[in-house]
Design a protein around this motif. Structure first.
Motif, PDB file in Angstrom:
ATOM      1  N   MET A  44       0.851  -1.175   0.000  1.00 13.96           N
ATOM      2  CA  MET A  44       0.000   0.000   0.000  1.00 13.96           C
ATOM      3  C   MET A  44       0.900   1.242   0.000  1.00 13.96           C
ATOM      4  O   MET A  44       1.851   1.335   0.756  1.00 13.96           O
ATOM      5  CB  MET A  44      -0.908  -0.009   1.244  1.00 13.96           C
ATOM      6  N   ALA A  45       0.572   2.170  -0.851  1.00 16.00           N
ATOM      7  CA  ALA A  45       1.366   3.396  -0.958  1.00 16.00           C
ATOM      8  C   ALA A  45       1.119   4.309   0.236  1.00 16.00           C
ATOM      9  O   ALA A  45       0.035   4.352   0.795  1.00 16.00           O
ATOM     10  CB  ALA A  45       1.018   4.122  -2.243  1.00 16.00           C
ATOM     11  N   ASN A  46       2.160   5.038   0.593  1.00 14.83           N
ATOM     12  CA  ASN A  46       2.067   6.052   1.627  1.00 14.83           C
ATOM     13  C   ASN A  46       1.581   7.339   0.972  1.00 14.83           C
ATOM     14  O   ASN A  46       1.999   7.666  -0.143  1.00 14.83           O
ATOM     15  CB  ASN A  46       3.461   6.232   2.240  1.00 14.83           C
ATOM     16  N   PHE A  47       0.708   8.082   1.644  1.00 12.09           N
ATOM     17  CA  PHE A  47       0.151   9.288   1.039  1.00 12.09           C
ATOM     18  C   PHE A  47       1.180  10.385   0.855  1.00 12.09           C
ATOM     19  O   PHE A  47       1.004  11.256   0.008  1.00 12.09           O
ATOM     20  CB  PHE A  47      -1.091   9.774   1.789  1.00 12.09           C
ATOM     21  N   ASN A  48       2.266  10.350   1.583  1.00 13.04           N
ATOM     22  CA  ASN A  48       3.330  11.317   1.312  1.00 13.04           C
ATOM     23  C   ASN A  48       3.914  11.048  -0.080  1.00 13.04           C
ATOM     24  O   ASN A  48       4.183  11.978  -0.838  1.00 13.04           O
ATOM     25  CB  ASN A  48       4.399  11.255   2.394  1.00 13.04           C
ATOM     26  N   ASP A  49       4.071   9.765  -0.440  1.00 11.20           N
ATOM     27  CA  ASP A  49       4.552   9.404  -1.773  1.00 11.20           C
ATOM     28  C   ASP A  49       3.517   9.750  -2.841  1.00 11.20           C
ATOM     29  O   ASP A  49       3.858  10.259  -3.908  1.00 11.20           O
ATOM     30  CB  ASP A  49       4.884   7.910  -1.840  1.00 11.20           C
ATOM     31  N   ILE A  50       2.250   9.473  -2.545  1.00 11.60           N
ATOM     32  CA  ILE A  50       1.175   9.787  -3.492  1.00 11.60           C
ATOM     33  C   ILE A  50       1.141  11.297  -3.746  1.00 11.60           C
ATOM     34  O   ILE A  50       1.021  11.739  -4.891  1.00 11.60           O
ATOM     35  CB  ILE A  50      -0.173   9.267  -2.969  1.00 11.60           C
ATOM     36  N   ASN A  51       1.257  12.094  -2.673  1.00 13.76           N
ATOM     37  CA  ASN A  51       1.239  13.551  -2.835  1.00 13.76           C
ATOM     38  C   ASN A  51       2.429  14.035  -3.656  1.00 13.76           C
ATOM     39  O   ASN A  51       2.281  14.895  -4.529  1.00 13.76           O
ATOM     40  CB  ASN A  51       1.232  14.246  -1.470  1.00 13.76           C
ATOM     41  N   THR A  52       3.606  13.485  -3.390  1.00 14.75           N
ATOM     42  CA  THR A  52       4.801  13.876  -4.138  1.00 14.75           C
ATOM     43  C   THR A  52       4.636  13.552  -5.621  1.00 14.75           C
ATOM     44  O   THR A  52       4.961  14.369  -6.490  1.00 14.75           O
ATOM     45  CB  THR A  52       6.049  13.179  -3.560  1.00 14.75           C
ATOM     46  N   THR A  53       4.118  12.374  -5.913  1.00 18.44           N
ATOM     47  CA  THR A  53       3.892  11.970  -7.302  1.00 18.44           C
ATOM     48  C   THR A  53       2.861  12.881  -7.964  1.00 18.44           C
ATOM     49  O   THR A  53       3.067  13.347  -9.095  1.00 18.44           O
ATOM     50  CB  THR A  53       3.430  10.505  -7.373  1.00 18.44           C
ATOM     51  N   ALA A  54       1.758  13.145  -7.269  1.00 21.06           N
ATOM     52  CA  ALA A  54       0.707  14.003  -7.833  1.00 21.06           C
ATOM     53  C   ALA A  54       1.239  15.403  -8.110  1.00 21.06           C
ATOM     54  O   ALA A  54       0.941  16.001  -9.153  1.00 21.06           O
ATOM     55  CB  ALA A  54      -0.491  14.056  -6.890  1.00 21.06           C
ATOM     56  N   GLN A  55       2.036  15.937  -7.189  1.00 17.89           N
ATOM     57  CA  GLN A  55       2.604  17.280  -7.388  1.00 17.89           C
ATOM     58  C   GLN A  55       3.563  17.288  -8.578  1.00 17.89           C
ATOM     59  O   GLN A  55       3.582  18.237  -9.366  1.00 17.89           O
ATOM     60  CB  GLN A  55       3.306  17.746  -6.114  1.00 17.89           C
ATOM     61  N   GLY A  56       4.340  16.231  -8.730  1.00 14.46           N
ATOM     62  CA  GLY A  56       5.236  16.132  -9.878  1.00 14.46           C
ATOM     63  C   GLY A  56       4.472  16.070 -11.189  1.00 14.46           C
ATOM     64  O   GLY A  56       4.854  16.703 -12.185  1.00 14.46           O
ATOM     65  N   ASN A  57       3.373  15.325 -11.183  1.00 10.56           N
ATOM     66  CA  ASN A  57       2.550  15.229 -12.390  1.00 10.56           C
ATOM     67  C   ASN A  57       1.900  16.569 -12.719  1.00 10.56           C
ATOM     68  O   ASN A  57       1.786  16.937 -13.890  1.00 10.56           O
ATOM     69  CB  ASN A  57       1.500  14.132 -12.235  1.00 10.56           C
ATOM     70  N   THR A  58       1.491  17.297 -11.688  1.00  9.82           N
ATOM     71  CA  THR A  58       0.916  18.624 -11.914  1.00  9.82           C
ATOM     72  C   THR A  58       1.964  19.543 -12.541  1.00  9.82           C
ATOM     73  O   THR A  58       1.657  20.298 -13.477  1.00  9.82           O
ATOM     74  CB  THR A  58       0.375  19.217 -10.597  1.00  9.82           C
ATOM     75  N   LYS A  59       3.197  19.471 -12.061  1.00 11.90           N
ATOM     76  CA  LYS A  59       4.275  20.292 -12.641  1.00 11.90           C
ATOM     77  C   LYS A  59       4.490  19.948 -14.111  1.00 11.90           C
ATOM     78  O   LYS A  59       4.750  20.829 -14.933  1.00 11.90           O
ATOM     79  CB  LYS A  59       5.567  20.114 -11.842  1.00 11.90           C
ATOM     80  N   ARG A  60       4.377  18.662 -14.461  1.00  9.66           N
ATOM     81  CA  ARG A  60       4.494  18.263 -15.867  1.00  9.66           C
ATOM     82  C   ARG A  60       3.409  18.928 -16.704  1.00  9.66           C
ATOM     83  O   ARG A  60       3.651  19.402 -17.812  1.00  9.66           O
ATOM     84  CB  ARG A  60       4.386  16.742 -16.002  1.00  9.66           C
ATOM     85  N   LEU A  61       2.201  18.939 -16.161  1.00  6.65           N
ATOM     86  CA  LEU A  61       1.093  19.564 -16.890  1.00  6.65           C
ATOM     87  C   LEU A  61       1.286  21.068 -17.018  1.00  6.65           C
ATOM     88  O   LEU A  61       0.988  21.645 -18.059  1.00  6.65           O
ATOM     89  CB  LEU A  61      -0.240  19.253 -16.195  1.00  6.65           C
ATOM     90  N   VAL A  62       1.779  21.698 -15.955  1.00  4.90           N
ATOM     91  CA  VAL A  62       2.027  23.149 -16.004  1.00  4.90           C
ATOM     92  C   VAL A  62       3.026  23.465 -17.120  1.00  4.90           C
ATOM     93  O   VAL A  62       2.857  24.443 -17.850  1.00  4.90           O
ATOM     94  CB  VAL A  62       2.521  23.675 -14.634  1.00  4.90           C
ATOM     95  N   LYS A  63       4.061  22.627 -17.271  1.00  4.10           N
ATOM     96  CA  LYS A  63       5.041  22.847 -18.338  1.00  4.10           C
ATOM     97  C   LYS A  63       4.446  22.571 -19.709  1.00  4.10           C
ATOM     98  O   LYS A  63       4.762  23.256 -20.682  1.00  4.10           O
ATOM     99  CB  LYS A  63       6.264  21.941 -18.129  1.00  4.10           C
TER     100      LYS A  63
END
Length: 115
Positions: free
Chosen positions: A1-20
């Protein structure tokens, strides 16, 4: 099971990809979020609870993590998160109970980082 700190980090990274990749779309989305969450007839915390309920019912882990973190900053307690999870279970049935538990996991994981 994933830790939500990891999930949040991944989601934030994906958002940055979209912003670019689609900056105008993401700026418009951010403007929409800011307008929707402003204090008005409902305060921001109430609106975040509504968003968390939807995130649980819609089974969006990244959304759960983001809204739980915002709620923690707004002073939400674990008991309040649990009650919103209960409402989401009513709206989302069995899957709501699985993702409601994930909201509590997100709260616990986030609070663990603050200790």
């Amino acid at each position: 099971m994933a830790n939500f700190n990891d999930i949040n980090t991944t989601a934030q990274g994906n958002t940055k990809r979209l912003v670019k990749s689609v900056p105008e779309v993401m700026k418009s989305f951010k403007d929409l979020q800011e307008a929707a969450y402003k204090d008005a007839a409902l305060d921001t915390k109430t609106k975040e609870f509504a968003a968390l309920s939807y995130a649980i019912a819609d089974k969006c882990e990244g959304c759960i993590g983001a809204h739980v973190n915002k709620l923690i900053k707004l002073g939400a307690t674990r008991d309040e998160i649990a009650e919103i999870a209960g409402v989401a279970i009513v709206m989302g049935g069995g899957p709501g109970s699985v993702y409601g538990g994930k909201a509590l996991q997100a709260y616990d994981d986030s609070m663990e980082n603050q200790e």
